[in-house]
Design a protein around this motif. Sequence first.
Motif, short mmCIF file in Angstrom:
data_model
loop_
_atom_site.label_atom_id
_atom_site.label_comp_id
_atom_site.label_asym_id
_atom_site.label_seq_id
_atom_site.Cartn_x
_atom_site.Cartn_y
_atom_site.Cartn_z
N LEU A 414 0.47 57.98 44.04
CA LEU A 414 0.88 58.95 43.49
C LEU A 414 1.72 60.20 43.95
CD1 LEU A 414 -2.53 60.46 41.62
CD2 LEU A 414 -0.12 59.23 40.47
N LYS A 415 1.54 60.77 45.47
CA LYS A 415 2.24 61.51 46.14
C LYS A 415 3.36 60.65 46.16
CE LYS A 415 1.10 58.95 50.60
NZ LYS A 415 0.31 59.04 51.98
N TYR A 416 4.10 59.88 46.13
CA TYR A 416 5.37 58.66 46.14
C TYR A 416 5.74 58.73 45.33
CZ TYR A 416 4.13 55.86 50.01
OH TYR A 416 3.15 55.71 51.28
N VAL A 417 5.71 59.04 44.03
CA VAL A 417 5.84 59.92 42.82
C VAL A 417 6.40 61.51 42.29
CG1 VAL A 417 5.44 59.40 39.62
CG2 VAL A 417 4.54 57.83 41.29
N HIS A 418 5.52 61.86 42.80
CA HIS A 418 5.47 63.81 43.26
C HIS A 418 6.16 63.63 44.34
CE1 HIS A 418 1.95 63.78 40.58
NE2 HIS A 418 0.99 63.81 41.94
N VAL A 419 6.35 63.22 45.26
CA VAL A 419 7.32 62.79 45.78
C VAL A 419 9.15 62.80 45.35
CG1 VAL A 419 8.93 62.23 48.72
CG2 VAL A 419 6.00 62.50 48.55
N GLY A 420 9.42 62.23 44.52
CA GLY A 420 10.33 61.61 44.18
C GLY A 420 10.67 62.60 42.84
N TRP A 421 9.55 63.10 42.07
CA TRP A 421 10.99 64.07 40.93
C TRP A 421 11.14 65.02 41.86
CZ3 TRP A 421 8.02 68.49 40.75
CH2 TRP A 421 6.26 68.64 40.37
N VAL A 422 9.82 66.27 43.14
CA VAL A 422 9.88 66.97 43.59
C VAL A 422 11.20 67.22 44.48
CG1 VAL A 422 9.07 69.05 45.34
CG2 VAL A 422 7.70 67.83 43.69
N MET A 423 11.57 66.61 45.07
CA MET A 423 13.25 66.33 45.75
C MET A 423 14.62 65.58 44.56
SD MET A 423 12.17 65.57 48.52
CE MET A 423 14.03 65.57 49.41
N ALA A 424 14.12 65.91 43.51
CA ALA A 424 14.59 65.59 42.41
C ALA A 424 15.20 67.28 42.41
CB ALA A 424 14.89 64.70 41.25
N LEU A 425 14.27 67.61 42.07
CA LEU A 425 14.13 69.37 41.34
C LEU A 425 15.42 70.56 42.24
CD1 LEU A 425 11.22 70.36 39.82
CD2 LEU A 425 13.04 69.52 39.32
N ILE A 426 14.75 69.87 43.93
CA ILE A 426 15.36 69.99 44.97
C ILE A 426 16.84 70.04 44.40
CG2 ILE A 426 15.70 70.17 47.79
CD1 ILE A 426 12.23 69.93 48.04
N ALA A 427 17.51 68.69 44.61
CA ALA A 427 18.74 67.83 44.29
C ALA A 427 18.81 68.44 43.34
CB ALA A 427 18.86 66.72 44.38
#
Length: 633
Positions: A414-427
């Motif tokens: 799950l952490k990989y999915v969370h990394v993806g959407w959190v990085m998207a929010l930062i970007a």
Amino acid sequence: MSLSKRQFNFILILLVITVVSFSASASGSEQTKIKQIAQLAEYVGVDYVAAVGNGEILDSDEYQEMSEFSHVILEQASQLSSQTTKFDTVKTHAKALHTAISNKESVEKVRKESSALRESLLTFMPQLSLPTTLLPIEQTKALFAANCSICHGASGQGNGPLAKNLTPEPTNFTDKERATNRSLMGLYDAVTNGINDTPMVAFTQFNAQQRWSLAFYVGSLAFKDVQKPEGTFESVTASQIVNLNPAQLSAGQSESQAHYVNWLRGNPDQLFTGKKNPITVTRTQLLAAQAAHAKGNYSQASDLAISAYLDGFELVENNLNAYDETLRKNIELQLMDLRQTFKNEKDTTIVNEKVSAALAQLAKADSMLNETKLTDGALLSASLVILLREGLEALLVVIALMTVLIKTQRQDALKYVHVGWVMALIAGGLTWAAAQTLIQISGASREVMEGAGALFAAIILLYVGVWMHSKTSAQQWQKYINDNIDKRLESGTLWGLAGLSFIAVYREIFETVLFYQSLLTQSSQAQYSSVAIGFALGVALLALIAWVLVKYSIKLPIAKFFAYTTYLLFALAFVLMGKAVIALQEADIVAISSMPINFDIALLGLKSTWQGFIAQIAVAAIFSFYIIKAKKH
């Protein structure tokens, strides 16, 4: 034999030209030749006045210099034209400039030909990214004083402490005649790259905003005494001010419009303050496209028409829908038709009629949007709807990925999915900041990014949907768990999930940023709180929806969960495929072939073009194929 200063400068410049010419020939770089022609054409337009007057040579050295430069221009243009016919117009203008100088034509004639040549080159020159703001004037003055005044003088008059010892002498930026024929693009290029074999060095230690601020500042010095005009004037964009000199911008215009151009050159901060009205952007780009078409630059006219829609009208479509959806659709169809008209139609009468019709509709839309201000409640609702509409699509993708991992007993992934959407929010946050302070994201670039992201997501979701459909029975799922789950969900696949999560979320954030920017242009500062409340409510609702989906999807039996999720993923793939085609069509990458009937259902990504229809039918066909195949087994 001793050389005069003029002769020395002339030989020096010719040596530079020879070196650049050799380099261009050796590398085959079109951009090197194009840049050189543009620089020399501007130089000729500025300095020809000292060479010829009333058909007589005033300065033989200066005239020889002009003649040699025009010969080099023609030679370079001929080399470009010999490689491809797209440079034939450039060669024609270069020949006309060479002939005018050979015949000792008037300064006005030579400057006209020089301007025409530079304008013909703009189509082939890379577009520079302009800042959305300049440095505060005091910072720019301090930058100039610390780095430029020692040569150019404290007031930019070319009389700094080192000026007398420099060859050639530093430019006097307060010389109005010279400044009238000098573009800001040329000044920016000098600041950025320096000038070979002269004391002018490249200021590589400065960032783009600092270099632009210096270029706009020195370009304004000759026009500081121009008083602010009264009345209404034709809009002039930052891009036009940069690429064209005041003489070009004022050609064929009224005296009051020319006065306005000079005032704007002396007060460039006007171009970077306040909010840009998207309708004004649309109108300005359409008029520029019409002018380019009249000169035979059909491809450039089409590009400007694309910008008119993407950089302007598209940003107020949501707002206009609240008032008159039919008007919004009519304007959209007109603008989409105009890009093809500019590219393929040679009859200026037909083009002018279509442009006039579009401008009339735009005026109606502008009046509607400006005279009837959005209420606080309407702004709150619009803000809420924008976030829900854009966010729900991304949320469904992320939730589907998370629940699949939970069902497959891979909570560790799950952490990989969370990394993806959190990085998207930062970007997304960085995109907002950049769009406000540093860069202008062109509409075409935006649509390419959105289209490519949607296409990638649609393909991946289709693949995942097919995979999940094959595991809808408990027996099939248990066999898959036992045989494959640890092998399949390895690091490469997991980072792929992170990538899909990032793309699904960032694509929607990117579009949301642009829609909120447009919404803020339609509201006063006192109404920003209403927009913020709508945004906060949207976030709360999305969080609630996410909680409900996760809670109840996990409780579903594995077979039902996979069956329901399969249909959800196929639906998302269907919608995203349609949106991908629409975005790529708007960016002029995919052709547009209209269907006999007209429809536009944005929620489903449906639009009446054959390309989008075929792409979505393909998704539906793949879905149907696997449904039928599964039933047979």
